[in-house]
Design a protein around this motif. Structure first.
Motif, short mmCIF file in Angstrom:
data_model
loop_
_atom_site.label_atom_id
_atom_site.label_comp_id
_atom_site.label_asym_id
_atom_site.label_seq_id
_atom_site.Cartn_x
_atom_site.Cartn_y
_atom_site.Cartn_z
N MET A 198 -25.93 15.33 4.77
CA MET A 198 -25.35 14.73 3.37
C MET A 198 -25.93 14.82 1.46
O MET A 198 -24.67 14.75 1.44
CB MET A 198 -24.82 12.97 3.53
CG MET A 198 -23.34 12.83 4.38
SD MET A 198 -23.02 11.03 4.51
CE MET A 198 -24.44 10.11 5.02
N ILE A 199 -27.48 15.46 1.91
CA ILE A 199 -27.86 15.05 0.57
C ILE A 199 -27.81 17.00 0.72
O ILE A 199 -27.80 16.90 -0.31
CB ILE A 199 -29.53 14.79 1.21
CG1 ILE A 199 -29.87 13.07 1.15
CG2 ILE A 199 -30.27 15.63 0.22
CD1 ILE A 199 -30.80 13.23 1.30
N ASP A 259 -37.01 15.98 2.57
CA ASP A 259 -35.70 15.68 2.39
C ASP A 259 -35.70 16.08 1.12
O ASP A 259 -34.49 16.84 0.66
CB ASP A 259 -35.17 14.13 1.98
CG ASP A 259 -35.39 13.34 3.14
OD1 ASP A 259 -35.47 13.83 4.83
OD2 ASP A 259 -36.23 12.26 3.35
N THR A 279 -25.10 18.69 1.26
CA THR A 279 -23.66 18.65 1.23
C THR A 279 -23.46 18.44 -0.32
O THR A 279 -22.81 19.08 -0.82
CB THR A 279 -22.91 17.77 1.71
OG1 THR A 279 -23.38 18.22 3.51
CG2 THR A 279 -21.12 17.97 1.69
N THR A 280 -24.05 17.49 -1.07
CA THR A 280 -23.54 16.87 -1.70
C THR A 280 -24.53 17.70 -2.92
O THR A 280 -24.23 18.12 -3.66
CB THR A 280 -24.88 15.19 -1.92
OG1 THR A 280 -23.83 14.58 -0.85
CG2 THR A 280 -24.25 14.87 -3.00
N GLU A 294 -27.39 12.95 10.11
CA GLU A 294 -27.19 12.83 8.86
C GLU A 294 -26.82 12.66 7.84
O GLU A 294 -25.84 12.96 6.53
CB GLU A 294 -25.83 11.90 9.87
CG GLU A 294 -24.88 11.97 10.63
CD GLU A 294 -24.49 10.84 11.46
OE1 GLU A 294 -24.62 9.86 10.87
OE2 GLU A 294 -23.82 10.56 12.40
N GLU A 295 -28.35 11.47 7.19
CA GLU A 295 -28.74 11.01 5.48
C GLU A 295 -28.41 12.77 5.75
O GLU A 295 -28.37 13.07 4.34
CB GLU A 295 -29.47 10.57 5.99
CG GLU A 295 -29.39 9.41 6.18
CD GLU A 295 -29.66 8.77 7.45
OE1 GLU A 295 -29.21 10.07 8.33
OE2 GLU A 295 -29.23 7.18 7.66
#
Lengths: 386, 252
Positions: A11-12, A72, A14-15, A7-8
């Motif tokens: 979101m990374i 990441d 998407t951001t 999930e993190e």
């Protein structure tokens, strides 16, 4: 086997994608046209990146970074790859090599770089030392307690905006059975140091506004405290920190290929010739099929190489493979996208010709395709004694 | 003061929607889903109230399928303190109707006792524009709809509303329901530290039954159709030709 993102990570992605679409895309045309990034735009991108906590996100939390892992960070680079490099440069990712800073170097270089107060640039390439790093002529010799640097570096990206430079120079030579071998030392050099000048470089077909510069050292005197890592330990510093930058090139190539592909897909679904959408012609639709398959393959190779680094597994061959394949894939995807657009693809009214031009350098910098093939084949053959 | 922010998982505004073959709605399988943009504005406003010291806690809540958990994580990454997920459907194509959502939200309000509920004025999927108003009616609370400005002043709030041809400012008694419009604020990006923290924030899972709400649909979707394709335009050679064509079309 798990292919999903956490999930993190979602979101990374998407951001960063949203950041690139809203903070980078709108300025791209201006940068392309002028070849410059206005200071106020650069400052705004830097300030927003700092505010979001993404500045220097590749650095560990112990020095003020976000401590992202390799996967990441590859995802961050992949999304940044969609945007103009001249602009995303200010979404600061200082060179990891700064983690080799010691004593007061930490306060003077590492921490200000992580905080976005100072920008760095890495200088390795010379007119006569490209892929052959050990052919470098830039040298430093002992004089009293100091070092005196002489020589020229070129193709130095980011040097126009850098406050300090991480410079690799020869500090001696060893005689080996295979001939003389240069010893290399890494120096930290401040802009404005006497005997050191930054000059305009060449006009490049790729990445307008992301300028390459020439560094000139003429009797440039540096104290011992400017040595990064050990004297004659330049190769150790390089091997420890620079291998991962090739993943960056691979990841950015994947991001840019996806952006380019969206143009190809959209155009194939809209453009009509001979009374039908050109996507109805297999000559076009099969190209789209090949493009997306290659993009997915490059994405997986890149993330897999990054995952191996996170796992502490050997990754040299995998990183080389990702860099090789992703950059060559980008060349094919941008070329096919241009072909699908026909004559319009060549016009600077659309970003397609830019993607096509920008793609060219990816097969050259951070180790040419040939060097990557050399690394891959060496890893395969050396254990067999060949 | 606690602020409750209901958020809905909807089809991403960038996705080109396609009608399902049976006309029952829009195809939602394997498409990108995001937080309803009006709800992002609501989350942003709640976080700003907390930053301004006017709220102590921001609670995000979503009613829908289990996947709405991602939408809540986004709210947490933006800065909400905790989240409540009420599972009311199993199939991503089941849209829980506004009245059922409002009843569930009323149950949450009873349990949490927030001083303010901020919602998007409507969801961009079915444009019902009803949940906030229904919730106000169920609770007997005041409501300020289509807010483009919000000021909390003790036990009342000033809500600026976008009305035809201008702005209207009303004072509502707290506790209140405020539904927000596009121009209230510009939602922030989730910061990297907040993204990393989001996972550690509490996310409570409930079901519609926990609130005694029957979510059986009351509306029947008869058909869903694509908008009519726009006819191709023509390029005119001169102003005279343009005027001629407009006259022909009866436009001038």
């Amino acid at each position: 086997m798990r292919f999903g993102l956490t999930e993190e990570q979602e979101m990374i992605v998407t951001t960063v994608r949203r950041f690139v679409e809203t903070e980078i895309y709108p300025h791209e045309e201006q940068v392309e046209r002028t070849g410059e990034v206005p200071a106020e735009i650069a400052g705004a991108i830097r300030a927003k990146t700092l505010e979001l906590g993404f500045y220097a996100c590749n650095f560990p939390e112990s020095v003020g970074g976000a401590g992202l892992g390799h996967v990441d960070f590859a995802l961050v680079e992949r999304e940044l790859g969609r945007g103009s490099m001249a602009l995303t440069h200010f979404f600061g990712r200082p060179q990891n090599i700064l983690m080799a800073c010691r004593d007061d170097q930490t306060e003077r270089y590492l921490l200000p770089a992580v905080r976005g107060e100072k920008m760095d640039a890495l200088a390795m390439t010379e007119p006569e030392a490209g892929s052959d790093v050990r052919a470098m002529k830039c040298s430093a010799v002992r004089d009293g307690g100091d070092w005196v640097l002489n020589g020229v570096k070129h193709f130095i990206s980011g040097a126009d905006h850098a406050d300090f430079f991480i410079v690799f120079v020869a500090t001696g030579e060893d005689q080996t059975p295979r001939g003389p071998k240069k010893r290399i030392t890494t120096f930290l050099v401040d802009r404005g140091t006497p005997g050191f000048a930054v000059r305009d470089g060449y006009r490049s077909v790729s990445h307008r506004g992301y300028r390459n510069m020439i560094l000139e050292f003429d009797e440039c005197r540096l104290p011992d405290g400017q040595v990064l890592g050990e004297v004659d330990g330049g190769f150790a510093v390089m091997n420890e920190w620079l291998y991962a930058t090739r993943i960056t090139v691979a990841a950015m190539s994947v991001g840019r290929a996806r952006r380019c592909f969206d143009h190809a897909l959209g155009y194939a679904a809209e453009r009509k010739q001979f009374g039908q959408k050109i996507g109805k012609f297999q000559g076009v639709s099969f190209q789209l099929a090949d493009m997306i398959t290659e993009i997915d393959a490059a994405d997986l190779l890149t993330l897999m190489a990054a995952w191996r680094l996170d796992q502490g597994l050997p990754a040299n061959r995998e990183i080389a493979g990702a860099k090789l394949y992703a950059t060559e894939m980008l060349a094919r995807v941008t070329d096919a996208t241009l072909q699908i657009h026909g004559g319009m693809g060549l016009m600077s009214d659309l970003p397609i010709e830019r993607f096509w031009r920008d793609a060219r350098v990816e097969r050259i910098w951070d180790g040419t395709s040939e060097i990557q093939r050399h690394i891959i084949s060496r890893e395969l053959l050396r254990p067999l004694g060949a | 003061m606690k602020v409750l922010v209901p958020v809905k998982r909807v089809i991403d505004y960038n996705v080109k929607v396609r009608v399902r073959a049976d006309g029952s709605g829009v195809d939602l399988a394997n498409v990108k889903m995001s937080m309803n943009p009006f709800d992002e504005i609501a989350v942003e406003e709640a976080i700003r109230l907390k930053e301004a010291g006017k709220a102590d806690e921001v609670i995000a809540v979503s009613v829908g399928v289990k996947q709405a958990q991602e939408t809540l994580r986004t709210a947490l990454a933006m800065g909400a303190d905790r989240a409540i997920l009420v599972i009311a459907a199993d199939d991503v194509h089941t849209d829980t109707e506004p009245l059922a959502v409002a009843k569930i939200l009323a149950g949450i309000v009873q349990a949490e006792q927030p001083g303010l509920v901020i919602c998007g004025k409507q969801a961009i999927d079915n444009d019902m524009n009803a949940t906030g108003q229904m919730l106000a009616a169920l609770l007997g609370w005041s409501q300020g709809t289509f807010a483009s400005g919000l000021d909390i002043e003790g036990d009342s709030a000033l809500v600026t509303r976008e009305v035809d041809g201008g702005l209207q400012t009303i004072r509502v008694a707290m506790p209140s329901i405020v539904t927000v419009d596009l121009r209230l604020n510009e939602p922030r990006y989730a910061s990297l530290p907040n993204i990393m923290k989001a996972k550690r924030k509490p996310l409570e899972e409930k079901t519609a039954a926990d609130y005694g709400v029957d979510v059986t649909p009351r509306l029947e979707i008869v058909s869903t159709t694509e908008p009519e394709a726009r006819a191709a335009g023509i390029i005119v050679g001169s102003v005279d030709e343009l005027v001629g064509k407009l006259k022909e079309a009866g436009a001038v």
